[in-house]
Design a protein around this motif. Structure first.
Motif, PDB file in Angstrom:
ATOM      1  N   TRP A 212       0.859  -1.175   0.000  1.00 34.98           N
ATOM      2  CA  TRP A 212       0.000   0.000   0.000  1.00 34.98           C
ATOM      3  C   TRP A 212       0.900   1.231   0.000  1.00 34.98           C
ATOM      4  O   TRP A 212       1.460   1.616   1.017  1.00 34.98           O
ATOM      5  N   CYS A 213       1.058   1.811  -1.170  1.00 36.15           N
ATOM      6  CA  CYS A 213       2.025   2.887  -1.350  1.00 36.15           C
ATOM      7  C   CYS A 213       1.556   4.180  -0.686  1.00 36.15           C
ATOM      8  O   CYS A 213       0.362   4.390  -0.454  1.00 36.15           O
ATOM      9  N   VAL A 214       2.523   5.061  -0.421  1.00 39.26           N
ATOM     10  CA  VAL A 214       2.241   6.360   0.176  1.00 39.26           C
ATOM     11  C   VAL A 214       3.169   7.394  -0.448  1.00 39.26           C
ATOM     12  O   VAL A 214       4.317   7.079  -0.781  1.00 39.26           O
ATOM     13  N   ALA A 215       2.673   8.604  -0.636  1.00 41.90           N
ATOM     14  CA  ALA A 215       3.489   9.703  -1.152  1.00 41.90           C
ATOM     15  C   ALA A 215       3.916  10.589   0.013  1.00 41.90           C
ATOM     16  O   ALA A 215       3.078  11.001   0.828  1.00 41.90           O
ATOM     17  N   PHE A 277      14.750   6.983  -5.046  1.00 36.10           N
ATOM     18  CA  PHE A 277      14.397   5.691  -5.632  1.00 36.10           C
ATOM     19  C   PHE A 277      13.162   5.813  -6.528  1.00 36.10           C
ATOM     20  O   PHE A 277      13.185   5.503  -7.720  1.00 36.10           O
ATOM     21  N   ARG A 278      12.060   6.293  -5.967  1.00 36.80           N
ATOM     22  CA  ARG A 278      10.828   6.475  -6.734  1.00 36.80           C
ATOM     23  C   ARG A 278      10.283   7.895  -6.526  1.00 36.80           C
ATOM     24  O   ARG A 278       9.075   8.099  -6.392  1.00 36.80           O
ATOM     25  N   VAL A 296       6.634   6.085  -1.814  1.00 40.90           N
ATOM     26  CA  VAL A 296       7.183   4.996  -1.010  1.00 40.90           C
ATOM     27  C   VAL A 296       6.570   3.670  -1.467  1.00 40.90           C
ATOM     28  O   VAL A 296       5.430   3.355  -1.169  1.00 40.90           O
ATOM     29  N   ASN A 297       7.357   2.953  -2.240  1.00 39.32           N
ATOM     30  CA  ASN A 297       7.069   1.561  -2.588  1.00 39.32           C
ATOM     31  C   ASN A 297       8.365   0.828  -2.277  1.00 39.32           C
ATOM     32  O   ASN A 297       9.085   0.387  -3.152  1.00 39.32           O
ATOM     33  N   TRP A 298       8.669   0.772  -0.988  1.00 40.29           N
ATOM     34  CA  TRP A 298       9.932   0.239  -0.493  1.00 40.29           C
ATOM     35  C   TRP A 298       9.685  -1.109   0.183  1.00 40.29           C
ATOM     36  O   TRP A 298       8.556  -1.426   0.570  1.00 40.29           O
ATOM     37  N   PRO A 299      10.720  -1.919   0.321  1.00 39.80           N
ATOM     38  CA  PRO A 299      10.533  -3.247   0.925  1.00 39.80           C
ATOM     39  C   PRO A 299       9.909  -3.219   2.311  1.00 39.80           C
ATOM     40  O   PRO A 299       9.243  -4.171   2.718  1.00 39.80           O
ATOM     41  N   GLN A 300      10.122  -2.137   3.051  1.00 31.26           N
ATOM     42  CA  GLN A 300       9.609  -2.068   4.421  1.00 31.26           C
ATOM     43  C   GLN A 300       8.090  -2.113   4.493  1.00 31.26           C
ATOM     44  O   GLN A 300       7.533  -2.418   5.559  1.00 31.26           O
ATOM     45  N   ILE A 301       7.401  -1.800   3.386  1.00 32.28           N
ATOM     46  CA  ILE A 301       5.930  -1.816   3.448  1.00 32.28           C
ATOM     47  C   ILE A 301       5.325  -2.925   2.592  1.00 32.28           C
ATOM     48  O   ILE A 301       4.133  -2.895   2.296  1.00 32.28           O
ATOM     49  N   ASP A 361      -5.376  11.056   2.707  1.00 28.85           N
ATOM     50  CA  ASP A 361      -4.411  10.657   3.737  1.00 28.85           C
ATOM     51  C   ASP A 361      -3.001  10.436   3.215  1.00 28.85           C
ATOM     52  O   ASP A 361      -2.091  10.110   3.973  1.00 28.85           O
ATOM     53  N   GLY A 362      -2.787  10.597   1.898  1.00 27.01           N
ATOM     54  CA  GLY A 362      -1.450  10.397   1.341  1.00 27.01           C
ATOM     55  C   GLY A 362      -1.169   8.981   0.914  1.00 27.01           C
ATOM     56  O   GLY A 362      -0.150   8.727   0.263  1.00 27.01           O
ATOM     57  N   LEU A 363      -2.049   8.035   1.274  1.00 28.65           N
ATOM     58  CA  LEU A 363      -1.909   6.665   0.800  1.00 28.65           C
ATOM     59  C   LEU A 363      -2.599   6.527  -0.552  1.00 28.65           C
ATOM     60  O   LEU A 363      -3.542   7.246  -0.860  1.00 28.65           O
TER      61      LEU A 363
END
Length: 524
Positions: A212-215, A277-278, A296-301, A361-363
């Motif tokens: 679930w990406c977030v900006a 990165f993105r 944020v489409n990083w491994p942590q999420i 919400d930025g997601l």
């Protein structure tokens, strides 16, 4: 309400938009539906900048995909006060991201896609129904007669009849509704012979992580700390057995080797850090400068605790909520506890920005779902058709006489819901075989996205934006061609003269079906 069309395209992601365009260009009436408010799927509602191969600027994509990319750049030149250097850049990258040559704000991409469809929308040849979810289908023998949708705004139902029905949904939603033979999850090596398939039995619940990406917008000197998420304590303490550190932490896994990997949030110029990165907005492209925004489409999420496809509605809802909680928890950790190089903790200046995503919400509006149900196809693409390691002695991917497009990406499987880590291996630039779009039984259902005939393994290289677009464009053209010639898709594939005629049609549309001889292996 009852509607009718020549071609019903269910799902308005990359494949669905491309399918609607090609079917309309070939003279058919189209109804295009999506369960969200937006069209564009991965590019927009899921908020993932395009993952593309290194040669994308000059080969390896369809003409309409290139048109979309050019139009995004032109939208920035036309509507933003860009610096002279940015205006002059032939291959403008709005975010100056290092993972993508075209990292842009999803709102801009959505506008471009709407503009691309507008010529057909304006004359009624294409009708777009957003917020429509398929709930049932009517099938007589081996033909889909109609699909019924729920309008999630009004609560009404819409029954749509069509001569051809295309599944361009993110999870292959039409396959169980129509009784189409399909596969979900991971196959066994006994079934596919693939080098990296499961050694044990097939597992339908072994699915790639969703995200679930977030900006996040960078606003130095300000505090935008979000409230502590309700599952923060769980995610703060959680560490998977296959992962080299806590989920909320800087240490992740190098996809190619499985070794621990730590990238800085903000690195030195030219360093491959997480922020660039993105990144989807590079503020220095604008005069006067504006704040950077990264996606944020990083491994942590990556959420891998439970599958969300092919499970009960309550299990699905719970999994989706946990995925959101993971992302919110990571944002809160970034803002409050993330260790900084100066010895401090937290980056409260990172503001979730929903303006570029069309949310509050930025997601992202919906999660990024990498893996769908897949048709049992006339032909299934296996690892041994495209993987370098699985093709000893070969110098290229398998050549398909029924090619309807090309693609290239590494086999990139994210950690799975069964507890396996990354699988990231080299491939040769490959083709899209027509047989992978055609189900083994149903006569008028065509795969137009991630539901094509691939495996859990080869989904890892066929799921990316330009390939999904190409699959959809070929599927829309196939439906139109089949209507015009009065033959089912399997006949187009099985009869060489019809296949050649169809390939000529694709060529006229600007679909590339072969790679140049000097392009070989996809590496990082």
């Amino acid at each position: 309400m009852e509607l009718d069309c020549d071609v019903l395209v269910v799902g308005a992601g990359c494949g669905g938009v491309a399918a609607a365009q090609s079917a309309a260009r070939l003279g058919q009436t189209v109804i295009l539906t999506d369960s969200t408010d937006w069209i564009g799927g991965q590019l927009t509602a899921q908020a993932v900048p395009p993952d593309e191969h290194p040669w994308v600027e000059h080969t390896g994509v369809t003409a309409t995909y290139r048109q979309m990319r050019d139009a995004v750049r032109e939208a920035y030149r036309r509507n933003r006060p860009l610096t002279p250097a940015a205006l002059a850049a032939a291959h403008l990258n709005p975010g100056e991201a290092w993972v993508s040559n075209l990292a842009a704000e999803p709102t801009v991409v959505h506008e471009v896609l709407r503009d691309m469809l507008q010529p057909w929308l304006s004359i009624g040849q294409v009708r777009l129904l957003t917020r429509h979810e398929p709930i049932s289908a009517e099938v007589t023998f081996d033909r889909v007669d109609a699909v019924t949708f729920t309008d999630t705004r009004e609560g009404a139902t819409v029954r749509i009849t069509a001569r051809y029905v295309l599944d361009a949904t993110e999870e292959g939603d039409l396959l169980p509704l129509t009784g189409c033979e399909h596969v979900l999850g991971a196959e066994s090596t006994a079934e596919t012979g693939e080098l990296h398939a499961l050694a044990g039995p097939a597992d339908p619940h072994d699915q790639q992580a969703i995200t679930w990406c977030v900006a996040l917008e960078l606003r130095p000197g300000e505090d935008h700390t979000i409230d502590r998420p309700k599952e923060y304590d769980f995610w703060k303490s959680y560490r998977a057995a296959h992962w080299p550190g806590p989920q909320l932490g800087w240490v992740t896994e190098e996809p190619e080797t499985g070794k621990p990997l730590q990238r800085p949030l903000f690195g030195a110029p030219g360093e491959r850090d997480l922020w660039t990165f993105r990144r989807i907005r590079y503020g220095q492209h604008v005069n006067p400068p504006v704040p950077d925004i990264t996606l944020v489409n990083w491994p942590q999420i990556d959420y891998w605790l439970t599958p969300i496809t092919g499970v009960s509605a309550p299990e699905r809802a719970a999994g989706l909520e946990r995925a959101r909680q993971l992302t919110l928890s990571f944002v809160h950790w970034l803002q409050t506890e993330a260790p900084r190089p100066d010895g401090g903790a937290g980056y409260p200046m990172l503001r979730p920005n929903g303006d570029v995503l069309g949310t509050t919400d930025g997601l992202a509006a919906v999660p990024y779902i990498r893996e769908a149900r897949r048709i049992r196809a006339e032909f299934t693409v296996l690892e041994q058709h495209v993987g370098v390691e699985a093709r000893p002695g070969a110098t290229s991917a398998e050549t398909f006489a029924d090619s309807v497009g090309v693609g290239c990406y590494r086999i990139d499987l994210h950690p799975s819901t069964s507890g396996r880590g990354y699988l990231d291996i080299a491939t040769y630039p490959f083709q899209v075989p027509l047989g992978a779009l055609v189900p083994v039984r149903l006569e008028n259902l065509v795969a137009a996205g991630k539901s094509l005939g691939v495996t859990h393994i080869t989904n890892g290289c066929y799921r990316l934006h330009p390939v999904e677009w190409n699959v959809g464009e070929a599927a829309g053209a196939l439906a139109a061609f089949s209507i015009k010639r009065g033959v089912p898709p399997r006949a187009v594939r099985s009869k060489p003269e019809l296949c050649a005629e169809f390939q000529a049609t694709l060529a006229d549309l600007g679909v590339q079906m072969h790679w140049p001889d000097d392009i070989r292996v996809q590496t990082r």
